[in-house]
Design a protein around this motif. Structure first.
Motif, PDB file in Angstrom:
ATOM      1  N   TRP A 152       0.832  -1.202   0.000  1.00 41.24           N
ATOM      2  CA  TRP A 152       0.000   0.000   0.000  1.00 41.24           C
ATOM      3  C   TRP A 152       0.868   1.254   0.000  1.00 41.24           C
ATOM      4  CZ3 TRP A 152      -0.915  -4.044   3.568  1.00 41.24           C
ATOM      5  CH2 TRP A 152      -1.988  -4.875   3.219  1.00 41.24           C
ATOM      6  N   ALA A 153       0.473   2.227  -0.796  1.00 41.86           N
ATOM      7  CA  ALA A 153       1.225   3.475  -0.879  1.00 41.86           C
ATOM      8  C   ALA A 153       1.359   4.094   0.513  1.00 41.86           C
ATOM      9  CB  ALA A 153       0.520   4.450  -1.828  1.00 41.86           C
ATOM     10  N   GLY A 154       2.556   4.609   0.776  1.00 38.50           N
ATOM     11  CA  GLY A 154       2.814   5.238   2.070  1.00 38.50           C
ATOM     12  C   GLY A 154       3.323   4.283   3.128  1.00 38.50           C
ATOM     13  N   THR A 155       3.474   2.988   2.806  1.00 37.91           N
ATOM     14  CA  THR A 155       3.987   2.025   3.786  1.00 37.91           C
ATOM     15  C   THR A 155       5.424   1.655   3.437  1.00 37.91           C
ATOM     16  OG1 THR A 155       3.112   0.105   2.572  1.00 37.91           O
ATOM     17  CG2 THR A 155       1.691   1.107   4.245  1.00 37.91           C
ATOM     18  N   ARG A 156       6.133   1.134   4.450  1.00 37.13           N
ATOM     19  CA  ARG A 156       7.529   0.742   4.305  1.00 37.13           C
ATOM     20  C   ARG A 156       7.653  -0.785   4.342  1.00 37.13           C
ATOM     21  NH1 ARG A 156       7.151   4.066   8.418  1.00 37.13           N
ATOM     22  NH2 ARG A 156       7.729   2.390   9.862  1.00 37.13           N
ATOM     23  N   PRO A 157       8.783  -1.314   3.897  1.00 37.77           N
ATOM     24  CA  PRO A 157       8.999  -2.752   4.014  1.00 37.77           C
ATOM     25  C   PRO A 157       8.919  -3.207   5.476  1.00 37.77           C
ATOM     26  CG  PRO A 157      10.622  -1.791   2.546  1.00 37.77           C
ATOM     27  CD  PRO A 157       9.896  -0.650   3.176  1.00 37.77           C
ATOM     28  N   TYR A 158       8.270  -4.306   5.694  1.00 40.41           N
ATOM     29  CA  TYR A 158       8.119  -4.937   7.013  1.00 40.41           C
ATOM     30  C   TYR A 158       7.326  -4.093   8.006  1.00 40.41           C
ATOM     31  CZ  TYR A 158      11.469  -8.369   5.337  1.00 40.41           C
ATOM     32  OH  TYR A 158      12.093  -9.358   4.616  1.00 40.41           O
ATOM     33  N   GLN A 159       6.673  -3.037   7.535  1.00 35.22           N
ATOM     34  CA  GLN A 159       5.819  -2.251   8.435  1.00 35.22           C
ATOM     35  C   GLN A 159       4.570  -3.053   8.784  1.00 35.22           C
ATOM     36  OE1 GLN A 159       4.877   1.675   7.018  1.00 35.22           O
ATOM     37  NE2 GLN A 159       3.181   1.951   8.454  1.00 35.22           N
ATOM     38  N   GLN A 160       4.208  -3.036  10.069  1.00 29.62           N
ATOM     39  CA  GLN A 160       3.020  -3.758  10.525  1.00 29.62           C
ATOM     40  C   GLN A 160       1.780  -2.961  10.126  1.00 29.62           C
ATOM     41  OE1 GLN A 160       2.938  -6.664  11.932  1.00 29.62           O
ATOM     42  NE2 GLN A 160       4.859  -7.045  12.978  1.00 29.62           N
ATOM     43  N   VAL A 161       0.998  -3.530   9.212  1.00 29.56           N
ATOM     44  CA  VAL A 161      -0.225  -2.872   8.736  1.00 29.56           C
ATOM     45  C   VAL A 161      -1.429  -3.646   9.278  1.00 29.56           C
ATOM     46  CG1 VAL A 161      -1.581  -2.188   6.728  1.00 29.56           C
ATOM     47  CG2 VAL A 161       0.930  -2.061   6.661  1.00 29.56           C
ATOM     48  N   PRO A 162      -2.218  -3.059  10.190  1.00 22.21           N
ATOM     49  CA  PRO A 162      -3.375  -3.777  10.744  1.00 22.21           C
ATOM     50  C   PRO A 162      -4.481  -3.944   9.706  1.00 22.21           C
ATOM     51  CG  PRO A 162      -3.308  -1.526  11.577  1.00 22.21           C
ATOM     52  CD  PRO A 162      -2.057  -1.719  10.782  1.00 22.21           C
ATOM     53  N   PHE A 163      -4.998  -5.169   9.616  1.00 19.15           N
ATOM     54  CA  PHE A 163      -6.046  -5.438   8.638  1.00 19.15           C
ATOM     55  C   PHE A 163      -7.294  -6.063   9.268  1.00 19.15           C
ATOM     56  CE2 PHE A 163      -3.423  -9.300   8.717  1.00 19.15           C
ATOM     57  CZ  PHE A 163      -4.384 -10.293   8.873  1.00 19.15           C
ATOM     58  N   GLN A 164      -7.252  -6.365  10.575  1.00 16.98           N
ATOM     59  CA  GLN A 164      -8.379  -7.053  11.207  1.00 16.98           C
ATOM     60  C   GLN A 164      -8.414  -6.736  12.690  1.00 16.98           C
ATOM     61  OE1 GLN A 164      -8.080 -11.331  10.997  1.00 16.98           O
ATOM     62  NE2 GLN A 164     -10.160 -11.684  11.718  1.00 16.98           N
ATOM     63  N   TRP A 165      -9.625  -6.604  13.227  1.00 17.21           N
ATOM     64  CA  TRP A 165      -9.773  -6.549  14.682  1.00 17.21           C
ATOM     65  C   TRP A 165     -10.990  -7.364  15.094  1.00 17.21           C
ATOM     66  CZ3 TRP A 165     -14.500  -4.740  15.974  1.00 17.21           C
ATOM     67  CH2 TRP A 165     -15.093  -3.709  15.244  1.00 17.21           C
ATOM     68  N   SER A 166     -10.942  -7.809  16.353  1.00 15.87           N
ATOM     69  CA  SER A 166     -12.085  -8.475  16.983  1.00 15.87           C
ATOM     70  C   SER A 166     -12.356  -7.762  18.296  1.00 15.87           C
ATOM     71  CB  SER A 166     -11.785  -9.951  17.239  1.00 15.87           C
ATOM     72  OG  SER A 166     -12.814 -10.551  18.016  1.00 15.87           O
TER      73      SER A 166
END
Length: 481
Positions: free
Chosen positions: A304-318
């Motif tokens: 995704w634009a604006g992200t770095r390699p190995y950056q933790q990108v949250p995609f789900q929550w409960s």
């Protein structure tokens, strides 16, 4: 029987001769799930490296005899062009170089890695490659290793210029060249063995790579080995050196750490330790009680634009919300499509947790870090995010200091605590049963290669897993209070 050698076989033997022997003789024991994921990432990084070198020639042929011939032609071609996957052989050792770049009459060899830095084993890889190329008569002028640049920010549009950084390793590779023939001889010796080498499990099972034969070599241990003492370090080494195999045999006087004493006492008695003060602490928590858990993806190649390699990108929550009358409501979010999941992730989470009540998590460092990153990214939501962080209550240290069951074997992971409290909620009935599995499932969802039914199945598995994590916390608190 004679076996050919490759760089991967030589490096496998360097890590553990048993690994090489089993790779060749007992592939039925191989669990290469993690290896396949790493190789897939490596192939993608390699493809990006090729796209960044103009006018290259790719030796993309599975038949290695043809690949050897095509490489010979490419090396002799005029004008000279970069070569990808150049394949050469010497003395029964066959290797393929990621990139060969013409430099005058010679070639510069570049190995491409998906790690964030150059590692010692990668220099050894390059030394093997270089030795074979030089022995095969290919004139090299130097060796380099290209690795992921973690400062790179993906601008989008498949523009990965700047993703890789090359570090010259010619001196380090040259220093290792005399050892390469010894490594080759050692690998051949392993492959000449009629029986599996007798090597006890140790650090080599995970260093420098997780071995795909761990399930075969590391059998479930009976009793309670002393290494279950949390952060035992030197003490565990001393106890093992003195011959203590089972924690129950260790004299109490040898233990000075209060947590070690609690683990030891519960293990010897076979009964769980529960500090009564924990009950009062948990009962004092007001309602509504909000239990949350996140899942993230940290790809080597930013998606995704604006992200770095190995950056933790949250995609789900409960999120489980428990009221004073005992009723529990569940809400969830799982990203859809290929858009950046973070905007919808944080807005839906803020709506779900409301404005009042403690927000309970298990080991808050991870969730807090992700929330702080989101606050920085979305300043218009920063105040609400900071208030959410201020409401967080970390269950992990509370349980660690006040509860222990012998079956936890020195771990306070929610997956180790839960079976001792609510065995009906154990994770063994789930298709996705861990964080790494969740990442792989989400990667599959993002892939264009799976059909709609497979994608929906993966979504259901992810939702079930994350829901189990927060329901587990509800059940743990209910039990301990």
């Amino acid at each position: 029987m004679s076996h050919g050698l490759s760089k991967s076989r030589i490096t496998s033997n360097r890590q553990c001769p048993k690994r090489l022997w089993l790779t060749v003789n007992r592939r039925d024991l191989l669990d290469d799930t993690a290896t396949k994921a790493a190789m897939e990432t490596g192939h993608k990084v390699g493809a990006i490296a090729q796209s960044l070198v103009p006018d290259g020639v790719l030796i993309d042929i599975k038949d290695l005899r043809i690949a050897l011939h095509q490489t010979t032609l490419a090396l002799a071609a005029k004008p000279r062009r970069p070569i990808f996957e150049a394949t050469v052989q010497h003395a029964g050792v066959l290797v393929q170089a990621d990139v060969l770049i013409p430099q005058g009459r010679r070639w510069r060899m570049v190995e491409v890695k998906s790690s964030a830095r150059v590692k010692d084993n990668q220099v050894e890889d390059a030394a093997i490659q270089s030795w074979v190329f030089r022995q095969a008569g290919v004139p090299l002028c130097g060796e380099g290793i290209a690795h992921i640049n973690t400062a790179f920010v993906y601008p989008g549009g498949d523009n990965y210029d700047g993703l890789l950084i090359e570090q010259h390793q010619s001196d380090a590779v040259a220093a290792l060249q005399p050892q390469v023939p010894q490594w080759i001889d050692a690998a051949r010796k392993t492959l000449s063995m009629k029986r599996e080498p007798k090597i006890e499990p140790g650090a080599q099972c995970t260093d420098p790579f997780p071995c795909p034969f761990q399930a075969h070599c590391i059998l479930p241990q009976e009793g309670y080995p002393v290494h279950i003492l949390p952060h035992g370090g030197k003490l565990v080494a001393q106890l093992q050196a003195e011959g203590y195999a089972d924690l129950r045999d260790v004299p109490q006087a040898r233990l000075t750490n209060p947590r070690h004493v609690r683990v030891w006492a519960a293990t010897r008695s076979g009964k769980p330790y529960i500090d009564a003060s924990l009950r009062e602490t948990l009962r004092a928590l007001p309602y509504p009680r909000i239990y949350i858990d996140f899942e993230t993806l940290n790809p080597a190649i930013p998606l995704w634009a604006g992200t770095r390699p190995y950056q933790q990108v949250p995609f789900q929550w409960s999120c489980h919300i428990q009221q004073a009358d005992g009723s529990v409501e569940h809400q969830a979010f799982l990203a859809e499509g290929h858009d950046d999941p973070r905007p919808k992730f944080i807005r839906t989470l803020l709506d779900a947790v409301g404005k009042t009540g403690p927000v309970l998590v298990w080991n808050q460092t991870f969730e807090k870090s992700r929330l702080r990153e989101l606050a920085e990214m979305y300043p218009q939501l920063a105040t609400k995010i900071q208030k959410l962080i201020g409401r967080m209550v970390d269950l992990w240290p509370l349980v660690r200091e006040h509860y222990y069951h012998p079956d936890m074997r020195g771990s306070w992971s929610i997956k180790d605590v839960l079976p001792t409290i609510a065995p009906d909620l154990a994770y063994d009935d789930l298709e996705v049963a861990g964080g790494m599995m969740a990442q792989e499932a989400f990667r599959h969802i993002l892939s264009q290669k799976i059909d709609a039914d497979q994608r929906e199945s993966k979504r259901k598995s992810l939702l079930a897993y994350c829901e189990r994590d927060t329901l587990a916390m509800v059940r743990v608190v209910e039990f301990l209070r």
